[in-house]
Motif scaffolding. Structure first.
Motif, short mmCIF file in Angstrom:
data_model
loop_
_atom_site.label_atom_id
_atom_site.label_comp_id
_atom_site.label_asym_id
_atom_site.label_seq_id
_atom_site.Cartn_x
_atom_site.Cartn_y
_atom_site.Cartn_z
N ALA A 42 -8.04 -12.37 64.64
CA ALA A 42 -8.21 -14.01 64.87
C ALA A 42 -7.85 -14.39 66.58
N ALA A 63 -11.40 -9.45 57.06
CA ALA A 63 -11.45 -10.22 58.41
C ALA A 63 -11.91 -9.40 59.56
N LYS A 64 -11.83 -8.12 59.47
CA LYS A 64 -12.60 -7.31 60.43
C LYS A 64 -14.12 -7.36 60.24
N THR A 83 -14.82 -10.89 61.88
CA THR A 83 -14.96 -10.96 63.24
C THR A 83 -15.93 -10.19 63.99
N GLU A 102 -7.65 -7.17 54.80
CA GLU A 102 -7.97 -6.89 55.93
C GLU A 102 -9.45 -6.66 56.60
N SER A 137 -3.76 -12.21 53.20
CA SER A 137 -3.45 -11.04 53.94
C SER A 137 -3.89 -9.64 53.53
N LEU A 189 -7.95 -16.10 55.90
CA LEU A 189 -7.94 -15.15 54.71
C LEU A 189 -6.84 -14.83 54.32
N VAL A 196 -10.84 -16.38 60.09
CA VAL A 196 -10.26 -15.25 59.61
C VAL A 196 -8.65 -15.50 59.63
N LYS A 208 -5.38 -9.06 60.26
CA LYS A 208 -6.27 -10.20 60.70
C LYS A 208 -5.78 -11.16 61.47
#
Length: 524
Positions: free
Chosen positions: A126, A32-33, A36, A29, A26, A24, A21, A122
């Motif tokens: 993380a 990233a979610k 996670t 996003e 920026s 990744l 994450v 992100k």
């Protein structure tokens, strides 16, 4: 599958996910979610599969792994879980994906109502995965030095979450949290280092002079009483700060007021349990004689925490600070049960850790939803919410009633066991602590009346009810609170064998029931 390294995998997966994450772009996003959430769900699924293989009638510590880490200093990568540690690991892995869901749209915002600046989503996610890895590690560690490493490592993600995603006074709250925790950690480090030469002299070392930090070896040592008392204090102060207990609790209300609500679910719902878990696991079992010596003072501090936390909760005007002070009171109950040194008290305390995690987790999630809608944490800025957002008000009511230990909801069983176990041996503290029940009813019901009842305030009239995502985040916790309120026995079946082992180490037996011979028609 018995040889599968369950715990190492459960620790490694969130760390790998956090790294992915963090790397990744920026602009990704949403990805990233999704990563996670996916990692946290996989970790939760693996933990539940592992739990299904736990044998309540088998060895105390299961799924054990032991490898040399720093051989020159007797440090191992040693992990394993008994019933108490296992339930806390499960609590952790269940709450993390729900926090991710609850923070889906709010993670990129500042946690404070007065700071609208946008932050990196992100990085926030993380940090959540990194925190999950350390939480699993601290409950799974069976090497005291490894436990200390995870104990301190937890501070890093929490510090950055508060300091970067918190409110207007986030820097102050983050530094205060860090300083309190580092002070306690330093005392525990001194005690941990002190244990090494003592273990080298123990009969279990075979006379070869090699020390160890393995819990299984240290728990069989006999330590000279004065030394044991100093070591006990080193561990206990660190755990009392983490718990948090009066008078070393003041970092929590400030951290709560400034932290994002989602992160608070993990800080108060899980992270603080490391304190009470450490008391039960290390303070009592490594230093049983010193624990008995300190019991009167600890029980007094526990009762003060119960009353003091509840009284201050009643006077709060900020929702997050209110829930934080209720937790100070609840942790007083947990410590009371631990140091009652009865089977019912310690089983109730261990169960209370789990129930409080879900109960307070639900409260913080719902408070977070309210703050996002109103952009304010002040109780006075709400009113009449039940008329325009009935689902939100209903979930708040259930979570609140669990906080005051209403029969039929999970905390009631654990609180009743704590009172019963304490009353068996220490009647005066148990009786005084019942004042906390009355005060809990006041701060919960009065808060509900002020925020959910009455006419709807002008800014609140447009407040939307819970979205599908928010319902999905809070519904599993509400379901667990209700289910464990009616049927806690499966969890107690997992916890009780570990409590019995602790009682054996303490050389304590439950007091025999007192029978009035006159009432039973007996003759002397």
């Amino acid at each position: 599958m018995n040889d599968f390294p369950w715990l190492s995998v459960l620790i490694a997966l969130p760390l790998v996910g956090a790294l992915v994450v963090a790397l990744l772009p920026s602009a990704r996003e949403t990805l990233a979610k999704q990563v996670t959430l996916g990692v946290s769900v996989v970790v939760a699924a693996l933990a539940l599969v592992m739990t299904s293989q736990f044998d309540t009638g088998g060895a105390r510590f299961q799924f054990e792994e032991k490898y040399w880490w720093i051989k020159q200093f007797g440090v191992h990568w040693a992990v394993g879980v008994d019933g108490i540690a296992l339930t806390l690991v499960v609590l952790s892995v269940i709450l993390v994906p729900l926090v991710v869901l609850a923070s889906w749209d709010e993670a990129g915002r500042s946690g404070g109502v007065d700071v609208p600046a946008r932050r990196s989503a992100k990085t926030y996610f993380a940090l959540l995965l990194g925190l999950e890895a350390t939480m699993i590690g601290v409950f799974a560690a069976t090497d005291v030095f490894l436990f200390y490493v995870f104990f301190e490592a937890m501070l890093i993600p929490v510090y950055f979450i508060i300091g970067y995603y918190g409110g207007a006074q986030r820097s102050y709250a983050a530094v205060k949290f860090l300083l309190y925790s580092l002070f306690g950690g330093l005392l525990m480090l001194v005690a941990v280092i002190w244990l090494y030469p003592l273990s080298a002299k123990a009969p279990s070392a075979g006379g070869v002079g090699h020390g160890t930090f393995l819990f299984s070896e240290l728990s069989t040592m006999h330590i000279e009483p004065t030394t044991a008392r100093w070591l006990f204090l080193g561990f206990f102060v660190a755990f009392a700060i983490k718990a948090p207990m009066v008078p070393v609790h003041t970092w929590l209300p400030d951290a709560a007021a400034q932290s994002p609500a989602g992160a608070l679910v993990l800080v108060v719902g899980v992270l603080d349990k490391v304190g009470t878990y450490g008391m039960l696991r290390f303070c009592l079992e490594l230093f049983p004689g010193a624990a008995k010596w300190a019991t009167p003072v600890v029980l007094a501090l526990a009762v003060v925490s119960i009353i003091y936390g509840a009284v201050l909760a009643i006077g709060q005007v900020d929702l997050k600070r209110l829930v934080a002070y209720t937790s100070v009171s609840h942790f007083g109950f947990i410590v009371l049960g631990i140091f009652a040194m009865t089977t019912a008290g310690q089983s109730g305390a261990a169960l209370y850790m789990i129930n409080h995690g879900f109960s307070t987790g639900a409260l913080f999630l719902i408070v977070g939803f309210m703050i996002v809608r109103r952009r304010s944490a002040r109780i006075a800025d709400f009113g009449g919410v039940q008329k325009i957002a009935p689902v939100l008000a209903g979930t708040f009511l259930v979570a609140g009633l669990s906080g005051l230990s209403l029969p039929g909801l999970a905390p009631f069983v654990s609180e009743f066991m704590v009172f019963t176990g304490t009353f068996e041996r220490y009647r005066v503290p148990a009786v005084i602590a019942t004042i906390g029940i009355v005060l809990a009813a006041i701060y919960i019901l009065w808060t509900y009346q002020r925020t959910m009842g009455g006419p709807a305030a002008e800014p609140v009239r447009a407040m939307p009810d819970l979205s599908a995502r928010e319902k999905l985040a809070v519904a599993p916790i509400i379901a667990i609170i209700v289910a464990m309120g009616f049927f806690p026995q499966p969890v107690l079946d997992v916890i009780n064998p570990s409590v019995k082992q602790t009682m054996v180490r303490l050389d304590r037996h439950d007091p025999a029931p007192k029978i009035n011979v006159a009432e039973n028609g007996a003759r002397p």
